[in-house]
Motif scaffolding. Structure first.
Motif, mmCIF file in Angstrom:
data_model
loop_
_atom_site.group_PDB
_atom_site.id
_atom_site.type_symbol
_atom_site.label_atom_id
_atom_site.label_comp_id
_atom_site.label_asym_id
_atom_site.label_seq_id
_atom_site.Cartn_x
_atom_site.Cartn_y
_atom_site.Cartn_z
ATOM 1 N N SER A 85 5.261 -18.782 28.950
ATOM 2 C CA SER A 85 6.576 -19.121 28.397
ATOM 3 C C SER A 85 6.425 -20.292 27.431
ATOM 4 N N LYS A 86 7.375 -20.413 26.520
ATOM 5 C CA LYS A 86 7.421 -21.477 25.505
ATOM 6 C C LYS A 86 6.361 -21.313 24.420
ATOM 7 N N ALA A 87 5.665 -20.165 24.407
ATOM 8 C CA ALA A 87 4.670 -19.941 23.352
ATOM 9 C C ALA A 87 5.310 -19.405 22.079
ATOM 10 N N GLY A 88 6.577 -18.999 22.152
ATOM 11 C CA GLY A 88 7.245 -18.442 20.978
ATOM 12 C C GLY A 88 6.758 -17.052 20.640
ATOM 13 N N LYS A 89 6.487 -16.240 21.666
ATOM 14 C CA LYS A 89 5.935 -14.908 21.420
ATOM 15 C C LYS A 89 6.879 -14.035 20.591
ATOM 16 N N SER A 90 8.175 -14.117 20.890
ATOM 17 C CA SER A 90 9.126 -13.302 20.125
ATOM 18 C C SER A 90 9.160 -13.715 18.659
ATOM 19 N N PHE A 91 9.125 -15.010 18.399
ATOM 20 C CA PHE A 91 9.074 -15.473 17.010
ATOM 21 C C PHE A 91 7.800 -14.992 16.328
ATOM 22 N N LEU A 92 6.689 -14.981 17.059
ATOM 23 C CA LEU A 92 5.418 -14.514 16.498
ATOM 24 C C LEU A 92 5.517 -13.040 16.118
ATOM 25 N N LEU A 93 6.184 -12.241 16.957
ATOM 26 C CA LEU A 93 6.346 -10.819 16.663
ATOM 27 C C LEU A 93 7.313 -10.598 15.499
ATOM 28 N N ILE A 94 8.333 -11.435 15.401
ATOM 29 C CA ILE A 94 9.255 -11.335 14.263
ATOM 30 C C ILE A 94 8.512 -11.655 12.971
ATOM 31 N N GLN A 95 7.635 -12.682 13.004
ATOM 32 C CA GLN A 95 6.799 -12.967 11.837
ATOM 33 C C GLN A 95 5.951 -11.760 11.471
ATOM 34 N N MET A 96 5.430 -11.067 12.482
ATOM 35 C CA MET A 96 4.620 -9.879 12.231
ATOM 36 C C MET A 96 5.452 -8.784 11.577
ATOM 37 N N CYS A 97 6.668 -8.577 12.074
ATOM 38 C CA CYS A 97 7.574 -7.579 11.460
ATOM 39 C C CYS A 97 7.756 -7.865 9.970
ATOM 40 N N ILE A 98 8.035 -9.123 9.666
ATOM 41 C CA ILE A 98 8.276 -9.512 8.276
ATOM 42 C C ILE A 98 7.021 -9.322 7.439
ATOM 43 N N ALA A 99 5.858 -9.690 8.001
ATOM 44 C CA ALA A 99 4.598 -9.538 7.260
ATOM 45 C C ALA A 99 4.323 -8.077 6.931
ATOM 46 N N ILE A 100 4.599 -7.169 7.873
ATOM 47 C CA ILE A 100 4.392 -5.741 7.620
ATOM 48 C C ILE A 100 5.417 -5.220 6.613
ATOM 49 N N ALA A 101 6.662 -5.614 6.784
ATOM 50 C CA ALA A 101 7.714 -5.136 5.879
ATOM 51 C C ALA A 101 7.496 -5.595 4.446
ATOM 52 N N GLU A 102 7.011 -6.835 4.291
ATOM 53 C CA GLU A 102 6.847 -7.409 2.953
ATOM 54 C C GLU A 102 5.416 -7.314 2.429
ATOM 55 N N GLY A 103 4.491 -6.838 3.260
ATOM 56 C CA GLY A 103 3.088 -6.748 2.833
ATOM 57 C C GLY A 103 2.428 -8.106 2.703
ATOM 58 N N LEU A 104 2.710 -9.018 3.650
ATOM 59 C CA LEU A 104 2.191 -10.385 3.616
ATOM 60 C C LEU A 104 1.049 -10.571 4.613
ATOM 61 N N ASN A 105 0.512 -11.777 4.636
ATOM 62 C CA ASN A 105 -0.462 -12.156 5.656
ATOM 63 C C ASN A 105 0.266 -12.567 6.927
ATOM 64 N N TRP A 106 -0.350 -12.274 8.062
ATOM 65 C CA TRP A 106 0.160 -12.717 9.363
ATOM 66 C C TRP A 106 -0.964 -13.470 10.055
ATOM 67 N N LEU A 107 -0.774 -14.784 10.206
ATOM 68 C CA LEU A 107 -1.793 -15.661 10.798
ATOM 69 C C LEU A 107 -3.128 -15.551 10.065
ATOM 70 N N GLY A 108 -3.049 -15.332 8.774
ATOM 71 C CA GLY A 108 -4.273 -15.247 7.980
ATOM 72 C C GLY A 108 -4.834 -13.848 7.839
ATOM 73 N N PHE A 109 -4.250 -12.854 8.495
ATOM 74 C CA PHE A 109 -4.721 -11.463 8.424
ATOM 75 C C PHE A 109 -3.758 -10.665 7.540
ATOM 76 N N SER A 110 -4.302 -9.950 6.563
ATOM 77 C CA SER A 110 -3.448 -9.175 5.668
ATOM 78 C C SER A 110 -2.893 -7.951 6.390
ATOM 79 N N CYS A 111 -1.655 -7.606 6.067
ATOM 80 C CA CYS A 111 -0.960 -6.480 6.716
ATOM 81 C C CYS A 111 -0.656 -5.393 5.704
ATOM 82 N N THR A 112 -0.789 -4.142 6.127
ATOM 83 C CA THR A 112 -0.375 -3.013 5.312
ATOM 84 C C THR A 112 1.149 -2.976 5.266
ATOM 85 N N GLN A 113 1.702 -2.748 4.090
ATOM 86 C CA GLN A 113 3.158 -2.734 3.955
ATOM 87 C C GLN A 113 3.724 -1.393 4.379
#
Length: 462
Positions: A85-113
């Protein structure tokens, strides 16, 4: 009856028929019982694929599934993100959603859009939607491709995973998602999470989703309670060992302890980056002519440039802004992600700051040498236990503030002692002691129910 036809008599052994003697070909054919025949029929009529000889594909190998997250996960595969708990897992997954949707990096790893579905099982609808907007704004990303994000809000409507999977597949069949994120899975677990057979059936639902839709399935789970230091990162998730062996990728979060030295280095980074930002914005000619690339990450050199170029008023504004940013940074927590991968080579752990509401990779290496508290040798833990009573009290107060704020952000209108105990993984008695120690909260008793915890009014006396 069916045997009244005389022609049937010619179909018995020894009888002549059309000039030829009839013979019994064989005996004891078929199965002795209905159950044996039924088992045989099932075995030849199943829907499993046939085995294939390796020689048939040796010179014409099939293409590997496309990558979803570079060096981490392929499309059509499964990934587990686990943490306390308190690790912000949901926020981390939301960042991942945005990275995939926008074709951005997530924690330094490139994501397919591509298109992604976020299955929200825990937050109320408004809180979930606001989190997406907050993260978009905090990372400074324009919402250019928000049509790529669908959110399925199921808080209060969740059903067991074996019932949810076919409903999800039916709704997503024509959406062309490349990833489906389920957060968190404890809301839809079918059976006992400590039973290997029941959890194998549960995780098979993720296989069905991935196979039927051709997309990656990413799900979130919590750590087991108690001491984690002796466990490998893949074994920290709560429940059966199936969770450690079923996914194609596991990303495990563990908290890093911060000390005065780390906080001092963090403050230097904040002051250095702010100096670089303000010099470039306010004095672009001086910045381009005098600030070398090597200066930009050097605290002493950037402070020298400020003294050389800034007026007293500009220096005052710099120090004022730096102070506010440093005060805000006191709420940051530090985390390390360790990976267990099936399809890709091992990579070094990723250290990051959780700067609510987003996680940012530690690009300065401040956290590199830190050892998680659970992995510390006994002698080092003993040294840390010698903190002053004041420092320990401040830590306890901060933890209570963070837990209360987290529950508030999740949309809870009334926060109970039980809510705080579950959020902080403590007993209600310990929570009661911390509320008294903090002084800024009070308990409101309710007969037969858990007490409500609320902030004291400013004019209330302790």
């Amino acid at each position: 009856t069916q045997n009244s036809n005389p022609s049937r008599l010619s179909r018995i052994p020894g009888v002549m028929r059309e000039g030829k003697k009839q013979y019994l070909v064989d005996t004891n054919l078929g199965f002795a019982t209905w159950a044996e025949w039924h088992d045989w029929a099932e075995s030849v009529n199943d829907d499993l694929p046939d085995a294939e000889p390796l020689s048939s594909v040796w010179d014409d190998m099939p293409s590997l599934a496309p990558t979803l997250i570079d060096s981490v996960l392929r499309q059509g595969h499964k990934m587990l993100i686990a943490g306390p708990s308190k690790a912000g897992k949901s926020f981390l997954l939301i960042q991942m959603c945005i990275a995939i949707a926008e074709g951005l990096n997530w924690l330094g790893f490139s994501c397919t859009q591509g298109k992604v579905l976020y299955v929200n099982l825990e937050l109320d609808r408004a809180s979930c939607l606001h989190r997406f907007r907050d993260v978009y704004e905090d990372i400074g990303c324009r919402a250019s491709n928000i049509d790529n994000i669908d959110i399925w809000n199921l808080r209060g409507n969740a059903v067991p995973m074996d019932k949810l999977a076919p409903k999800l597949i039916r709704r997503a069949k024509k959406k062309e998602y490349i990833a489906i994120i389920i957060d968190p899975i404890y809301k839809v677990i079918t059976g006992d999470e400590n039973s290997a057979s029941e959890m194998a059936h549960f995780t098979n639902q993720f296989d069905k989703i991935a196979n039927d839709l051709g997309c990656a399935v990413i799900y979130c789970h919590h750590h087991s309670k108690g001491y984690q230091g002796s466990k490998r990162s893949m074994d920290r998730a709560s429940g059966s060992g199936v969770f450690a062996r079923d996914p194609d990728a596991i990303l495990d979060l563990i908290e890093l302890p911060l000390d005065n030295n780390i906080n001092y280095r963090k403050e230097q980074v904040i002051r250095t980056e702010l100096a670089d930002e303000m010099l470039e914005a306010l004095l672009p000619h001086y910045y381009q002519s005098n600030v070398y690339e090597s200066d930009k990450s050097n605290f002493d050199k950037m402070q020298w440039h400020l003294r050389q170029a800034f007026t007293e008023e500009q220096l005052y504004k710099y120090h004022e802004k730096a102070g506010r940013t440093i005060d805000d940074s006191c709420m940051y927590s530090a985390w390390r992600i360790e990976a267990t991968l099936r399809e890709f080579p091992y990579f070094d752990p990723v250290n990051m700051w959780f700067e609510y509401p987003t996680h940012r990779v530690d690009t300065h290496g401040i956290l590199k040498e830190l050892i998680p508290e659970s992995d510390m040798p006994p002698w080092q833990k003993a040294i840390d236990k010698r903190k002053s009573p004041e420092a320990k009290k401040e830590t306890r107060s901060t933890e209570l503030e963070i837990a209360f704020s987290s529950l508030t952000e999740n949309g809870k209108e009334e926060i109970t002692m039980t809510d705080l105990a579950e959020e902080m993984d403590l007993t209600t008695k310990t929570i009661s002691n911390r509320i008294k120690e903090h002084g800024g909260f009070e308990k409101v008793l309710r007969p037969g129910k858990s007490s409500i915890v609320q902030r004291k009014e400013e004019n209330d006396e302790d």
